[in-house]
Write an enzyme that holds these catalytic residues in place. Structure first.
Site, PDB file in Angstrom:
ATOM      1  N   LYS A 142       7.260   7.184   9.747  1.00  0.00           N
ATOM      2  CA  LYS A 142       6.861   8.625   9.596  1.00  0.00           C
ATOM      3  C   LYS A 142       5.776   8.829   9.127  1.00  0.00           C
ATOM      4  O   LYS A 142       4.922   8.571   9.674  1.00  0.00           O
ATOM      5  CB  LYS A 142       8.268   9.255   8.958  1.00  0.00           C
ATOM      6  CG  LYS A 142       9.322   9.307   9.723  1.00  0.00           C
ATOM      7  CD  LYS A 142      10.459  10.372   9.313  1.00  0.00           C
ATOM      8  CE  LYS A 142      11.305   9.803   8.123  1.00  0.00           C
ATOM      9  NZ  LYS A 142      12.623  10.818   7.824  1.00  0.00           N
ATOM     10  N   GLY A 143       5.510   9.592   7.871  1.00  0.00           N
ATOM     11  CA  GLY A 143       4.368   9.675   7.063  1.00  0.00           C
ATOM     12  C   GLY A 143       4.884   9.769   5.482  1.00  0.00           C
ATOM     13  O   GLY A 143       5.768   9.816   4.961  1.00  0.00           O
ATOM     14  N   THR A 175       0.863  -1.193  -0.004  1.00  0.00           N
ATOM     15  CA  THR A 175       0.070   0.040  -0.076  1.00  0.00           C
ATOM     16  C   THR A 175       0.903   1.118  -0.081  1.00  0.00           C
ATOM     17  O   THR A 175       0.386   2.189  -0.502  1.00  0.00           O
ATOM     18  CB  THR A 175      -0.957  -0.198   1.288  1.00  0.00           C
ATOM     19  OG1 THR A 175      -0.293  -0.212   2.410  1.00  0.00           O
ATOM     20  CG2 THR A 175      -1.937  -1.092   0.858  1.00  0.00           C
ATOM     21  N   GLY A 223       1.607   9.826   2.722  1.00  0.00           N
ATOM     22  CA  GLY A 223       0.470   9.931   1.946  1.00  0.00           C
ATOM     23  C   GLY A 223       0.802  11.448   1.030  1.00  0.00           C
ATOM     24  O   GLY A 223       0.168  11.490  -0.029  1.00  0.00           O
ATOM     25  N   GLU A 224       1.222  12.297   2.003  1.00  0.00           N
ATOM     26  CA  GLU A 224       1.399  13.652   1.132  1.00  0.00           C
ATOM     27  C   GLU A 224       2.791  13.957   0.408  1.00  0.00           C
ATOM     28  O   GLU A 224       2.733  14.412  -0.650  1.00  0.00           O
ATOM     29  CB  GLU A 224       0.970  14.694   2.099  1.00  0.00           C
ATOM     30  CG  GLU A 224      -0.692  14.692   2.221  1.00  0.00           C
ATOM     31  CD  GLU A 224      -1.089  15.230   3.416  1.00  0.00           C
ATOM     32  OE1 GLU A 224      -1.728  16.511   3.256  1.00  0.00           O
ATOM     33  OE2 GLU A 224      -1.236  14.758   4.515  1.00  0.00           O
TER      34      GLU A 224
HETATM   35 MO1  MOS Z   1      -5.139  15.612   4.281  1.00  0.00          MO
HETATM   36  S1  MOS Z   1      -5.049  16.921   2.651  1.00  0.00           S
HETATM   37  O1  MOS Z   1      -4.263  16.242   5.484  1.00  0.00           O
HETATM   38  O2  MOS Z   1      -6.513  14.941   4.410  1.00  0.00           O
END
Ligand code: MOS
Length: 743
Positions: free
Chosen positions: A705-706, A638, A708-709
């Site tokens: 960490k992260g 994912t 998605g963005e």
């Molecule tokens: Mo996201 S744009 O922080 O849902």
């Protein structure tokens, strides 16, 4: 045949545990809010305002009332009193502070002025078209460039430290003394998220308890916001949002229509369903605001960046101040000792804009990473070598260390995979045999590594099933799979045995899932609860306790107990215990990027090839290589999909997506998927994704960490930089158009 050498990523190998929800999704078994079709369900349709600003002077719903099957036409005159749910960024729960139908006021084009409820969707739509509204219009501001649009200094109108200007050293002085300078302006349009799943709400009352089924990234805010609006106890509201067909920030808080559906369901004593149209989504939910940027850079002759000033004007609404925070990242992209970031907000008559994937960061990175490329060319430096030479050792703003920072590794790995060494520096110097111009561009992206508090329970049953409840929302990003993988590994159970309740306010407090903190928020308590459960079972099992490889289920069965359960509460580094009060109260409670002992960011490097057809100047992106430092990769399959999606978004941002505004009328003109142009499969070539995969254990036990963005940050400037390399033309306004390259 355009180019036989280009391979697509269609058959690339997939590694990692498969998505635990994939089978249901492809079979159509996943139930979304709009799928509700039970007998007795009433259908609601919103009536939009035709003007951009003013008041409703008269509403005539008599023709609408006469349509067979119509049960109710709610307007500001008959809806009764209800409260405002507040603004997410102002201590409240909503994407904006403005709640239509509380008065006759019109704040933006497309705002709801009435809601029709009928036995069938057809009747509701027919009746909605028959509501006659008379308005009193007043002048409005449609765009940030309008003559009356006045920029407000964010630091003055939002006095909290987090929204302040960012400054270190003496940027103006260093700029004045710099050997080489760049001073350019960049422009980005408003855009809309357009998730596949449109916003839909089903409201139902049973014995005074309101149940809301609505796709949201923030079930707790919907619950508390509605309780406030309706004047009832939060205990009397349950919100269910188990699966979203995409969120991207558009579903990150209380929507302004939801209360109307709840009111209609209460007065008609029937469940009511409202599904927005795609066009209404453009006007009833948040979007990415327009922004314009000025970037000034200074460097010495040796190619060292000595100064940067980044000034941003960002669109907001008249009724709210949606903050801009792009300089949070551009101040940390490089080790620049003299930096000034300044943000201003420009009021326009729209619904309040908001968080669309990498909200301020994607635009800020487009501007800054374009300017960096311009500087590399001004200095005659290779754009990768230039970036490597200016990497930051510590946070330039606070002086604190980064919890981890592997951006150099991203650049080095990426340039090897991409074959960057074969690039020739001169613009226009690379071509394919058919005459297409070839451009290779690079850009980096960073995004805060945030965390929020969460409470998790893990329960193992003797039939082998594992029940997990935790705060978090599954938007398609794969959080269920990441949780299942983590629990399964800790308990020695199959991932498929793990059943996960997400987005359910009865199961666990549901903090907003956004800001790329979902995984780093949910996994630590889930892991700790699983480990506690395992320890507990081992303690009870006595002699078998030392055996490695023993599963939790074997221990449970041996113990004779019907089930075993454990709980864990985790919060971000430095957060006080009271932060759980914000969590259970539906308020934002995330921390980062600045923690007591360090700052935390994820990093990415994108390498892009563009090919430009020499006559039409059509721009194609056949190949992208993206290398990410997101700490530990919790769920490889994912995670990779997230990055591919982010790259696709970047292609859309660079070459396609713009919400068009007609200054005469306001609102958004191309409010459908035919005219809001997004990349399709044919626009996407090969995307190669690689991870540094080094745990950031200062941030949390899993080292996550992260992702998605950060995935989309830097894609657009890498494309624009590649277009410059192909053509020698520097484009500073998104999206790029073929005509920009002609002549
Ligand atoms: Mo996201 S744009 O922080 O849902």
């Amino acid at each position: 045949m355009a180019n036989p050498t280009i391979k697509t990523n269609r058959y690339a190998p997939r590694t990692g545990t498969e998505r635990v929800d994939a089978r249901d999704k492809v079979r159509g078994a996943t139930r979304y809010a709009a799928d509700d079709a039970r007998p007795g369900l009433l259908h609601a349709v919103l009536v939009p305002s035709r003007i951009a600003r003013g008041t409703v002077t008269r509403i005539d719903s008599s023709a609408a009332q006469r349509v067979r099957g119509v049960r109710s036409v709610l307007t500001h005159e008959n809806v009764g009193t209800f409260g405002a749910g507040g603004f997410l960024m102002g201590g409240g729960f909503g994407f904006q502070s403005f709640y239509p139908l509380r008065s006759a006021q019109i704040a933006y084009r497309g705002q709801s002025v009435a809601m029709v409820v009928a036995d069938t969707l057809e009747a509701a739509r027919e009746a909605a078209a028959l509501v006659v509204v008379t308005y009193d219009s007043i002048p409005f501001v449609a765009t940030v460039d309008a003559p009356d649009a006045e920029p407000l200094a964010q630091t003055a109108v939002l006095p909290q430290p987090m929204f302040a200007d960012r400054r270190v050293g003496d940027p103006e002085g260093a700029l004045a003394g710099a050997a080489v300078t760049v001073d350019q302006r960049y422009t980005l349009p408003p855009q809309h998220q357009n998730p596949m799943e449109i916003i839909a709400t089903v409201a139902e009352w049973n014995d005074g308890v309101l149940t809301i089924r609505e796709p949201t990234q923030n079930a707790e805010a919907v619950r508390h916001g509605l309780a406030r609006q309706l004047g009832i106890e939060p205990a009397k509201v349950r919100v269910l949002s188990p699966t979203l067909g995409g969120g991207f920030g558009q579903k990150n808080s209380l929507q302004s229509h939801t209360v109307l559906v709840a009111i209609a369901a209460r007065s008609l004593q029937r469940p009511v369903k409202l599904v927005m149209t795609r066009a209404q989504l453009f006007h009833n939910a948040s979007f990415r605001p327009a922004s314009r940027h000025r970037v000034r850079l200074g460097a010495d002759r040796d190619g060292r960046l000595v100064a940067a000033v980044h000034e941003i004007d960002q669109q907001t609404s008249r009724h709210d101040l949606f903050p801009s925070f792009g300089t949070e990242i551009t101040s940390r992209l490089y080790g620049i000792g003299n930096y000034q970031g300044r943000e201003r907000l420009v009021r326009t008559d729209v619904q309040t804009p908001g968080y669309m994937r990498a909200p301020s960061e994607h635009p800020a990175a487009f501007a800054f990473e374009s300017a960096i490329d311009e500087m590399a060319y001004a200095l005659g430096r290779d754009p990768v070598a230039f970036r490597l030479a200016n990497d930051a050792a510590a946070d330039p703003l606070t002086g604190k260390p980064f919890s981890s920072r592997h951006v150099a590794e991203c650049l080095i790995k990426g340039s090897e995979t991409f074959g960057w060494a074969r690039r020739t520096m001169t613009p226009g110097s690379m071509r394919t045999p058919d005459g297409s111009l070839v451009g290779w561009g690079v850009a980096i992206g960073i995004y805060k590594a945030a965390m929020a508090p969460a409470i998790a329970t893990v329960r193992l049953n003797t039939d082998g099933t594992v029940g997990v409840a935790v705060g978090g929302h599954e938007m398609g990003q794969g959080i269920r799979t990441a949780i299942a993988v983590t629990v399964a590994r800790a308990l020695g159970a199959p991932a498929a045995a793990v059943e996960i309740a997400l987005g359910d306010t009865r199961a666990a407090p549901q903090h907003l899932t956004a800001g790329s903190w979902g995984t780093a928020t949910a996994l630590p308590p889930v892991l700790e609860a699983s480990q506690r459960l395992m320890e507990d079972l081992r303690r009870h099992a006595g002699s078998t306790a030392g055996e490695s490889g023993v599963t939790a289920l074997a221990l449970l069965r041996a113990s004779g107990r019907p089930f075993a359960e454990a709980e864990s509460r985790r919060r971000a580094p430095g957060q006080p215990e009271q932060v759980f009060g914000r969590l259970t109260g539906g308020l934002p409670a995330a921390a980062g990027p600045v923690y007591p002992d360090f700052v935390s960011f994820s990093f990415i490097a994108h390498f892009v090839e563009v090919r430009i057809e020499p006559t039409t100047r059509r721009i194609r992106v056949p190949r992208v290589v993206s290398v990410v430092d997101c700490g530990t990769v919790a769920s490889p399959r994912t995670a990779r999909s997230q990055v591919e999606g982010g790259v696709v978004w970047g292609v859309g941002a660079a070459l396609r997506e713009v919400s068009e505004v007609d200054p005469r009328y306001g609102g958004f003109l191309n409010a459908d998927l035919a005219e809001y142009v997004m990349p399709v499969a044919a626009d996407i070539g090969r995307i190669e994704v690689d991870f540094v995969d080094k745990p950031d254990t200062r941030l949390n036990a899993l080292g996550v960490k992260g992702l998605g963005e950060v995935a989309m940050i830097g894609v657009a400037p890498a494309i624009v930089n590649a277009v410059f390399h192909a053509t020698g033309t520097r484009l500073r306004r998104l999206p790029l158009k073929m005509e920009d390259l002609i002549g």
